[in-house]
Design a protein around this motif. Structure first.
Motif, PDB file in Angstrom:
ATOM      1  N   LYS A  15      -3.895   2.913   4.122  1.00  0.00           N
ATOM      2  CA  LYS A  15      -4.700   1.942   3.370  1.00  0.00           C
ATOM      3  C   LYS A  15      -6.167   2.370   3.374  1.00  0.00           C
ATOM      4  O   LYS A  15      -6.823   2.356   2.323  1.00  0.00           O
ATOM      5  CB  LYS A  15      -4.550   0.555   3.981  1.00  0.00           C
ATOM      6  CG  LYS A  15      -5.475  -0.499   3.371  1.00  0.00           C
ATOM      7  CD  LYS A  15      -5.292  -1.840   4.054  1.00  0.00           C
ATOM      8  CE  LYS A  15      -6.295  -2.877   3.548  1.00  0.00           C
ATOM      9  NZ  LYS A  15      -6.107  -4.196   4.203  1.00  0.00           N
ATOM     10  N   GLY A  41       0.846   3.758  -4.609  1.00  0.00           N
ATOM     11  CA  GLY A  41       0.017   3.092  -3.625  1.00  0.00           C
ATOM     12  C   GLY A  41      -0.430   1.707  -4.026  1.00  0.00           C
ATOM     13  O   GLY A  41      -0.136   1.212  -5.125  1.00  0.00           O
ATOM     14  N   GLN A  69      -7.418   5.338   3.693  1.00  0.00           N
ATOM     15  CA  GLN A  69      -7.589   6.535   2.874  1.00  0.00           C
ATOM     16  C   GLN A  69      -7.547   6.185   1.387  1.00  0.00           C
ATOM     17  O   GLN A  69      -8.299   6.749   0.584  1.00  0.00           O
ATOM     18  CB  GLN A  69      -6.511   7.560   3.225  1.00  0.00           C
ATOM     19  CG  GLN A  69      -6.705   8.170   4.607  1.00  0.00           C
ATOM     20  CD  GLN A  69      -5.502   8.939   5.089  1.00  0.00           C
ATOM     21  OE1 GLN A  69      -4.410   8.831   4.542  1.00  0.00           O
ATOM     22  NE2 GLN A  69      -5.687   9.717   6.149  1.00  0.00           N
ATOM     23  N   GLN A  70      -6.672   5.256   1.024  1.00  0.00           N
ATOM     24  CA  GLN A  70      -6.620   4.826  -0.371  1.00  0.00           C
ATOM     25  C   GLN A  70      -7.917   4.114  -0.777  1.00  0.00           C
ATOM     26  O   GLN A  70      -8.429   4.318  -1.874  1.00  0.00           O
ATOM     27  CB  GLN A  70      -5.418   3.899  -0.593  1.00  0.00           C
ATOM     28  CG  GLN A  70      -4.075   4.617  -0.472  1.00  0.00           C
ATOM     29  CD  GLN A  70      -2.900   3.695  -0.721  1.00  0.00           C
ATOM     30  OE1 GLN A  70      -2.856   2.989  -1.728  1.00  0.00           O
ATOM     31  NE2 GLN A  70      -1.936   3.690   0.199  1.00  0.00           N
ATOM     32  N   TRP A 106      -5.974  10.283  -8.633  1.00  0.00           N
ATOM     33  CA  TRP A 106      -5.944  10.492  -7.176  1.00  0.00           C
ATOM     34  C   TRP A 106      -6.561  11.848  -6.832  1.00  0.00           C
ATOM     35  O   TRP A 106      -7.363  11.964  -5.900  1.00  0.00           O
ATOM     36  CB  TRP A 106      -4.513  10.394  -6.688  1.00  0.00           C
ATOM     37  CG  TRP A 106      -4.300  10.642  -5.222  1.00  0.00           C
ATOM     38  CD1 TRP A 106      -3.711  11.721  -4.636  1.00  0.00           C
ATOM     39  CD2 TRP A 106      -4.651   9.764  -4.140  1.00  0.00           C
ATOM     40  NE1 TRP A 106      -3.678  11.587  -3.276  1.00  0.00           N
ATOM     41  CE2 TRP A 106      -4.251  10.399  -2.935  1.00  0.00           C
ATOM     42  CE3 TRP A 106      -5.280   8.517  -4.069  1.00  0.00           C
ATOM     43  CZ2 TRP A 106      -4.452   9.822  -1.685  1.00  0.00           C
ATOM     44  CZ3 TRP A 106      -5.465   7.944  -2.818  1.00  0.00           C
ATOM     45  CH2 TRP A 106      -5.061   8.589  -1.652  1.00  0.00           C
ATOM     46  N   THR A 157     -10.714   6.659  -1.213  1.00  0.00           N
ATOM     47  CA  THR A 157     -10.567   7.351  -2.498  1.00  0.00           C
ATOM     48  C   THR A 157     -10.919   6.420  -3.653  1.00  0.00           C
ATOM     49  O   THR A 157     -11.550   6.828  -4.638  1.00  0.00           O
ATOM     50  CB  THR A 157      -9.134   7.877  -2.653  1.00  0.00           C
ATOM     51  OG1 THR A 157      -8.797   8.689  -1.531  1.00  0.00           O
ATOM     52  CG2 THR A 157      -8.988   8.695  -3.924  1.00  0.00           C
ATOM     53  N   ALA A 160      -0.945   8.920  -3.468  1.00  0.00           N
ATOM     54  CA  ALA A 160      -1.598   7.756  -2.867  1.00  0.00           C
ATOM     55  C   ALA A 160      -0.663   6.968  -1.961  1.00  0.00           C
ATOM     56  O   ALA A 160      -1.080   6.452  -0.925  1.00  0.00           O
ATOM     57  CB  ALA A 160      -2.147   6.849  -3.972  1.00  0.00           C
ATOM     58  N   ASP A 161       0.628   6.847  -2.346  1.00  0.00           N
ATOM     59  CA  ASP A 161       1.542   6.049  -1.535  1.00  0.00           C
ATOM     60  C   ASP A 161       1.818   6.680  -0.176  1.00  0.00           C
ATOM     61  O   ASP A 161       2.329   6.017   0.736  1.00  0.00           O
ATOM     62  CB  ASP A 161       2.869   5.835  -2.280  1.00  0.00           C
ATOM     63  CG  ASP A 161       3.587   7.141  -2.576  1.00  0.00           C
ATOM     64  OD1 ASP A 161       2.976   8.014  -3.223  1.00  0.00           O
ATOM     65  OD2 ASP A 161       4.749   7.297  -2.156  1.00  0.00           O
ATOM     66  N   TRP A 178       0.808  -1.221   0.000  1.00  0.00           N
ATOM     67  CA  TRP A 178       0.000   0.000   0.000  1.00  0.00           C
ATOM     68  C   TRP A 178       0.841   1.269   0.000  1.00  0.00           C
ATOM     69  O   TRP A 178       0.321   2.358  -0.207  1.00  0.00           O
ATOM     70  CB  TRP A 178      -0.959   0.004   1.190  1.00  0.00           C
ATOM     71  CG  TRP A 178      -2.014  -1.043   1.049  1.00  0.00           C
ATOM     72  CD1 TRP A 178      -1.947  -2.331   1.473  1.00  0.00           C
ATOM     73  CD2 TRP A 178      -3.287  -0.904   0.405  1.00  0.00           C
ATOM     74  NE1 TRP A 178      -3.094  -3.010   1.137  1.00  0.00           N
ATOM     75  CE2 TRP A 178      -3.940  -2.163   0.493  1.00  0.00           C
ATOM     76  CE3 TRP A 178      -3.944   0.147  -0.221  1.00  0.00           C
ATOM     77  CZ2 TRP A 178      -5.207  -2.379  -0.036  1.00  0.00           C
ATOM     78  CZ3 TRP A 178      -5.208  -0.066  -0.740  1.00  0.00           C
ATOM     79  CH2 TRP A 178      -5.832  -1.320  -0.658  1.00  0.00           C
ATOM     80  N   GLY A 213      -8.433  12.317  -3.415  1.00  0.00           N
ATOM     81  CA  GLY A 213      -7.417  11.743  -2.542  1.00  0.00           C
ATOM     82  C   GLY A 213      -6.469  12.757  -1.931  1.00  0.00           C
ATOM     83  O   GLY A 213      -5.882  12.505  -0.870  1.00  0.00           O
TER      84      GLY A 213
END
Length: 235
Positions: free
Chosen positions: A95, A69, A97-98, A78, A101, A90-91, A59, A83
């Motif tokens: 997890k 991510g 939050q990803q 993103w 999004t 994203a990275d 992730w 995001g």
């Protein structure tokens, strides 16, 4: 540029390295960016399966290839899915939050936004993952650095929209993040779920999605992002 009508927001994954013409996605109507919707949602287990295919389940992966991510977001996707309210990439987000999004991107673009949708069994099954995207991301430890970016992307309030000149509203459409993009005056009006490749195929545009992109590069800045309400020229 994306190379498959599936996986619109990113490159083909390790599990799907077939090079075909790009699909380009449209976004849905503007809605709040926090949390998932019941209309388009998937379980955490499903997102884990997609991430396993996309990035080996890492992730926080950033290999420098422009995708970030566990779910391998492009930077434009993103941002379009909200995001950046969590982290600049994203990275750098958690997890949860990803996934939050990704739920928004699923609502905007459907499962086809991921080349690994099939491998992960991703569908609009309406299962709320119940993630908690609150708090800081995995790697971005200085929230004050993210505040100016969030402020810059703050959705326009209703009062601000009422005060906007009518002439401007006729020339622009509002994205899910509250930004305004050029509307255009072409003969085809973009609908939710449209992509440049789908439109080119449906309207029999000679030259495909790339020709359609060139015809409308004055209003479409990113071939991966078109929005409902934009009006595209077909020739």
């Amino acid at each position: 540029m994306l190379l498959n009508s599936k996986g619109k927001h990113r490159r083909p994954s390790k599990a799907a390295r077939i090079a075909t013409l790009a699909g380009v996605t449209g976004a849905a109507v503007a809605v709040p960016l926090m949390g998932a919707t019941n209309a388009s949602a998937a379980s955490v287990e499903t997102w884990d399966a997609v991430a396993q295919c996309e990035s080996g389940g890492n992730w926080s992966i950033n290999t420098g290839n422009g995708y970030y991510g566990g779910l391998q977001f492009s930077q434009s996707s993103w941002a379009a899915a909200g995001g950046t309210q969590y982290a600049s990439r994203a990275d750098l987000a958690s997890k949860d939050q990803q996934i939050a999004t990704a739920e928004k991107l699923l609502d905007l673009q459907g499962p086809g936004a991921w080349a690994c949708a099939g491998a992960g069994g991703l569908t609009n099954d309406g299962v709320d993952p119940g993630v908690n995207p609150g708090g800081s991301g995995q790697a971005e430890s200085k929230p004050e650095q993210a505040q100016p970016e969030r402020e810059a992307e703050r959705p326009t309030t209703r009062s601000e929209q009422r005060e906007a000149p009518k002439a401007e509203s006729k020339k622009t459409v509002t994205t899910p993040t509250g930004d305004k993009v050029k509307k255009g005056d072409g003969e085809y009006k973009v609908k939710a779920g449209d992509t440049l490749s789908k439109i080119a195929q449906k309207e029999d545009v000679k030259g495909g999605w790339s020709k359609l992109f060139k015809l409308n590069d004055d209003i479409v800045e990113d071939a991966n992002l078109i929005f409902p309400g934009q009006q595209l020229h077909l020739k």
